[in-house]
Structure formats: structure tokens, C-alpha cells
Design a protein around this motif. Structure first.
Motif, mmCIF file in Angstrom:
data_model
loop_
_atom_site.group_PDB
_atom_site.id
_atom_site.type_symbol
_atom_site.label_atom_id
_atom_site.label_comp_id
_atom_site.label_asym_id
_atom_site.label_seq_id
_atom_site.Cartn_x
_atom_site.Cartn_y
_atom_site.Cartn_z
ATOM 1 N N ALA A 30 0.824 -1.215 0.000
ATOM 2 C CA ALA A 30 0.000 0.000 0.000
ATOM 3 C C ALA A 30 0.860 1.267 0.000
ATOM 4 C CB ALA A 30 -0.981 -0.006 1.165
ATOM 5 N N PRO A 31 1.875 1.386 0.871
ATOM 6 C CA PRO A 31 2.674 2.614 0.812
ATOM 7 C C PRO A 31 3.483 2.743 -0.484
ATOM 8 C CG PRO A 31 3.525 1.149 2.527
ATOM 9 C CD PRO A 31 2.235 0.557 2.029
ATOM 10 N N PHE A 32 3.856 1.614 -1.093
ATOM 11 C CA PHE A 32 4.552 1.713 -2.378
ATOM 12 C C PHE A 32 3.606 2.236 -3.450
ATOM 13 C CE2 PHE A 32 6.043 0.043 -6.478
ATOM 14 C CZ PHE A 32 7.224 0.759 -6.558
ATOM 15 N N PHE A 33 2.369 1.757 -3.439
ATOM 16 C CA PHE A 33 1.402 2.257 -4.417
ATOM 17 C C PHE A 33 1.140 3.743 -4.200
ATOM 18 C CE2 PHE A 33 -3.080 2.857 -5.856
ATOM 19 C CZ PHE A 33 -2.790 2.840 -7.217
ATOM 20 N N ALA A 34 1.050 4.177 -2.949
ATOM 21 C CA ALA A 34 0.863 5.607 -2.663
ATOM 22 C C ALA A 34 2.021 6.425 -3.223
ATOM 23 C CB ALA A 34 0.723 5.832 -1.156
ATOM 24 N N LEU A 35 3.224 5.927 -3.059
ATOM 25 C CA LEU A 35 4.417 6.588 -3.615
ATOM 26 C C LEU A 35 4.302 6.641 -5.142
ATOM 27 C CD1 LEU A 35 7.980 5.409 -2.588
ATOM 28 C CD2 LEU A 35 7.316 5.425 -4.954
ATOM 29 N N ALA A 36 3.858 5.522 -5.755
ATOM 30 C CA ALA A 36 3.753 5.433 -7.213
ATOM 31 C C ALA A 36 2.632 6.320 -7.771
ATOM 32 C CB ALA A 36 3.525 3.981 -7.629
ATOM 33 N N THR A 50 -2.060 1.208 -12.201
ATOM 34 C CA THR A 50 -3.038 0.678 -11.255
ATOM 35 C C THR A 50 -2.345 0.072 -10.042
ATOM 36 O OG1 THR A 50 -3.023 -1.542 -12.200
ATOM 37 C CG2 THR A 50 -4.554 0.052 -13.196
ATOM 38 N N ARG A 51 -3.135 -0.229 -9.032
ATOM 39 C CA ARG A 51 -2.595 -0.931 -7.861
ATOM 40 C C ARG A 51 -2.048 -2.295 -8.291
ATOM 41 N NH1 ARG A 51 -3.069 -1.348 -2.001
ATOM 42 N NH2 ARG A 51 -1.821 -3.195 -1.589
ATOM 43 N N ALA A 52 -2.724 -2.954 -9.226
ATOM 44 C CA ALA A 52 -2.251 -4.259 -9.712
ATOM 45 C C ALA A 52 -0.880 -4.124 -10.372
ATOM 46 C CB ALA A 52 -3.266 -4.868 -10.681
ATOM 47 N N ASP A 53 -0.669 -3.059 -11.140
ATOM 48 C CA ASP A 53 0.642 -2.825 -11.763
ATOM 49 C C ASP A 53 1.714 -2.615 -10.690
ATOM 50 O OD1 ASP A 53 -0.477 -2.887 -14.334
ATOM 51 O OD2 ASP A 53 -0.746 -0.706 -14.385
#
Length: 187
Positions: A30-36, A50-53
Motif C-alpha cells: 500500500a505505501p509503495f502504491f501511494a508513492l507510485a 493501477t494498484r495491480a501494476d
């Protein structure tokens, strides 16, 4: 150096004064996706749509660490235990003009910028690359106008190979991020 899924290796993890570089955990997704999703963090990178990516990228990184023993480690702040981003070493799969090679790279959430964390983590990764892995040289590259990453490269002792500038084959023709600058450091 390539992935070796048939024979798992001891995973290298290490610490610096303020940071812990480790294998990725489910709690990092989750924090990596927020960063992305942060446009400033991703300004010089192609977006993860996307979150899946994002999760798939983490799984690729985690698998490479499990196979090689090293890679783009998750970075954790030792004092508070918070996930900050990643740094580490990677054998790019793209056919680059200077392949085969091992690159150093990093990506941190914006709240950690400007405090020397990227340089600290990168110095630790260089030490692992040269002392534990026995690498003779390590490269880094970034989009032509990414002055923040170029500054980190210079702070950790890398030198720009001006003649080595290249068009990144994974960035579409005509895209403003296609042109890259190349940095090198030797043991």
C-alpha cells in the motif's frame, strides 16, 4: 549475473546509520502504491497505472531478490519502522547500449526527500555491490532532466559518462523521458 530460481540464495539485507534495507513485505504494498501515485515522485518515471501494476512490480522485485540474494530492497526507517521506498542493485532486463550491467537505483516517498536518505541508502548498496558481490563497476541512469537523481549519483561518487547518453528502449519514441544520462562508478 542473472536470476536463479532453481537455487534459492541467502538474501542480503543490511543497515546504515538510519536505514534498514530488506526484502519486501506485504505491508509495503500500500505505501509503495501511494508513492507510485505521487506525481512528483513519478515525474521522471513512466507511471504505474493501477494498484495491480504496482503490486506486480513489487512481486518482480521480490522474486529477483529471492533468486539473486540482492536487488531493489525495501527501505525502512530504523527509528520508526516506516516503509520509505526502495534502493538497491539490479541487472536490467532491457537491452541497453552498455548491457550487461548492474545498476543502482532508488525511489523514495516525497516526505523523505531532502534529508540525505537516498544518498545514505545508495552508499550502502554500493558497498554491498563492491564488497559482498565483488562487482567491478556499477552504473546508474535517469531521464535527461532529472537533476535530483543526478545530484544523488554525483554525491555518491558516480561520474557522468556524457558520451554514454542514450535513448531508453522501454520509453516510447517521442516521449520527453526517452533521453537518459548515464553515470558510472568503479570499485
Amino acid at each position: 549475473m542473472t536470476d536463479n530460481a532453481a537455487r534459492p540464495r541467502l538474501i542480503i539485507e543490511f543497515e546504515t546509520e538510519r536505514l534498514r534495507m530488506r526484502q519486501w513485505r506485504e505491508s509495503d504494498l500500500a505505501p509503495f502504491f501511494a508513492l507510485a501515485c505521487d506525481p512528483q515522485v513519478m515525474e521522471f518515471l513512466l507511471p504505474l497505472a493501477t494498484r495491480a501494476d504496482s503490486d506486480a512490480m513489487v512481486e518482480r522485485i521480490r522474486t529477483r531478490i529471492a533468486g539473486n540474494g540482492w536487488g531493489f530492497w525495501a527501505v525502512e526507517h530504523k527509528a520508526c519502522g516506516e516503509f520509505m521506498g526502495f534502493t538497491g542493485l539490479n541487472s536490467p532486463l532491457a537491452d541497453l547500449p552498455f548491457s550487461p550491467c548492474v545498476e543502482i537505483g532508488w525511489r523514495f516517498a516525497r516526505k523523505w526527500w531532502g534529508q540525505g536518505f537516498a544518498s545514505e541508502a545508495a552508499r550502502g548498496a554500493l558497498q554491498v555491490g563492491f564488497e559482498k558481490l565483488g562487482l567491478a563497476k556499477i552504473v546508474a541512469f535517469t531521464a535527461w532532466n532529472n537533476t535530483r537523481s543526478a545530484a544523488v549519483m554525483e554525491r555518491i561518487g558516480m561520474k557522468e559518462d556524457v558520451a554514454g547518453a542514450f535513448d531508453h528502449p522501454l520509453v516510447p519514441d517521442g516521449h520527453p523521458l526517452r533521453r537518459h544520462r548515464l553515470y558510472r562508478i568503479q570499485r
